[in-house]
Design an enzyme around this catalytic site. Structure first.
Site, short mmCIF file in Angstrom:
data_model
loop_
_atom_site.label_atom_id
_atom_site.label_comp_id
_atom_site.label_asym_id
_atom_site.label_seq_id
_atom_site.Cartn_x
_atom_site.Cartn_y
_atom_site.Cartn_z
CE LYS A 11 -3.98 -2.20 2.19
NZ LYS A 11 -5.05 -2.05 3.20
CE1 TYR A 21 -9.43 -3.01 0.07
CE2 TYR A 21 -8.54 -1.12 -1.09
CZ TYR A 21 -8.36 -2.24 -0.30
OH TYR A 21 -7.09 -2.58 0.13
CG PHE A 63 -13.32 1.43 6.81
CD1 PHE A 63 -12.89 0.80 5.64
CD2 PHE A 63 -13.92 0.65 7.79
CE1 PHE A 63 -13.07 -0.57 5.44
CE2 PHE A 63 -14.12 -0.72 7.59
CZ PHE A 63 -13.69 -1.33 6.41
NE ARG A 98 -6.95 -13.49 5.66
CZ ARG A 98 -7.40 -12.25 5.58
NH1 ARG A 98 -7.11 -11.50 4.53
NH2 ARG A 98 -8.14 -11.74 6.54
CB THR A 127 -7.24 -5.79 9.54
OG1 THR A 127 -7.65 -6.92 8.78
CG2 THR A 127 -7.57 -4.52 8.78
NE ARG A 129 -2.50 -5.87 6.99
CZ ARG A 129 -3.55 -6.59 6.62
NH1 ARG A 129 -3.97 -7.58 7.36
NH2 ARG A 129 -4.19 -6.30 5.51
CG ASN A 176 -3.75 -2.38 6.64
OD1 ASN A 176 -3.62 -2.00 5.48
ND2 ASN A 176 -4.71 -3.21 7.01
CG HIS A 187 -5.59 -6.16 -0.06
ND1 HIS A 187 -6.77 -6.25 0.66
CD2 HIS A 187 -5.75 -6.95 -1.16
CE1 HIS A 187 -7.61 -7.05 0.01
NE2 HIS A 187 -7.01 -7.48 -1.09
CD GLU A 191 -8.91 -9.07 -3.51
OE1 GLU A 191 -9.60 -8.44 -2.69
OE2 GLU A 191 -7.83 -9.61 -3.19
P1 CMP Z 1 -7.36 -4.57 3.56
O1 CMP Z 1 -6.83 -5.90 3.90
O2 CMP Z 1 -6.86 -3.87 2.36
O3 CMP Z 1 -8.96 -4.68 3.43
C1 CMP Z 1 -9.82 -3.58 3.64
C2 CMP Z 1 -9.10 -2.40 4.20
O4 CMP Z 1 -9.92 -1.47 4.85
C3 CMP Z 1 -8.15 -2.86 5.31
O5 CMP Z 1 -7.10 -3.60 4.79
C4 CMP Z 1 -7.78 -1.53 5.93
O6 CMP Z 1 -6.84 -0.82 5.14
C5 CMP Z 1 -9.13 -0.83 5.86
N1 CMP Z 1 -9.87 -0.95 7.14
C6 CMP Z 1 -10.40 -2.04 7.69
N2 CMP Z 1 -11.02 -1.74 8.85
C7 CMP Z 1 -10.85 -0.43 9.02
C8 CMP Z 1 -11.25 0.47 10.03
N3 CMP Z 1 -11.96 0.06 11.09
N4 CMP Z 1 -10.92 1.76 9.88
C9 CMP Z 1 -10.24 2.18 8.80
N5 CMP Z 1 -9.82 1.35 7.79
C10 CMP Z 1 -10.13 0.08 7.91
#
Ligand code: CMP
Length: 166
Positions: A37, A77, A85, A113, A119, A130, A140, A143, A154
């Site tokens: 990211k 997304y 979010f 993962r 996450t 992470r 974070n 992905h 994807e």
């Molecule tokens: P990712 O694995 O890319 O999948 C969805 C993304 O949404 C996640 O990683 C984070 O970057 C974001 N995300 C998930 N939960 C939250 C949250 N509670 N607040 C802000 N961003 C979030």
């Protein structure tokens, strides 16, 4: 005699198809889509993150650095469209370059993962990407597809089959 030879033929064909289905499923499950990211590319962490994938047995079989457009981020997304979010996430994902990649290996989805960690970096295990690199739950660093069906959506989002070289 006749019955037993017929049965042998049926069961060997059944085995063949069962093997083929198992093989196809195994191949599909052996690839996952990964995104390094903008928070990570901004800090030049691509090499360190890639080294962790490779050390874990995840081969990078396709990779491209690009700048996501807003429509691309929103489409990628879309599953989170109703989440509070979503807007901010799309803003963040278009704030700088990303590195999209296909990782291949045994249990690639679960393995990736595990290497990424939870996450929320505050909840991620020590030694995960992470935990070590993420700035926040949103920024974070990485992905990864969360299921075979997600990977099936994807991976072609970014790569044609000819771009993936195992
Ligand atoms: P990712 O694995 O890319 O999948 C969805 C993304 O949404 C996640 O990683 C984070 O970057 C974001 N995300 C998930 N939960 C939250 C949250 N509670 N607040 C802000 N961003 C979030």
């Amino acid at each position: 005699m006749l019955v037993s030879s017929c049965w042998a033929r049926i069961s060997s064909r059944t085995c063949f198809w069962a093997e083929l289905i198992r093989y196809a499923h195994g191949r599909a499950a052996a690839r996952t889509l990964s995104i390094i990211k903008p928070d990570a590319t901004r800090r030049d962490l691509t090499g360190q993150i890639n080294a962790r994938f490779e050390a874990a047995g995840l081969r990078i079989v396709a990779q491209r650095r690009l700048q996501l457009t807003r429509p691309q981020a929103e489409a990628f997304y879309a599953v989170h469209k109703e989440r509070p979010f979503y807007r901010s996430l799309c803003e963040f994902m278009t704030s700088g370059p990303v590195v999209v990649q296909v990782l291949e290996g045994e249990n690639a989805i679960a393995k990736n993962r595990e290497v990424m960690g939870a996450t929320d970096p505050a909840k991620a295990d020590p030694g995960t990407i992470r935990k070590d690199f993420a700035e926040s739950i949103e920024a974070n660093s990485a992905h990864g597809s969360d299921a075979p069906e997600t990977a099936a959506y994807e991976i072609p989002f970014f790569f044609a089959e000819v771009d993936i070289v195992g």
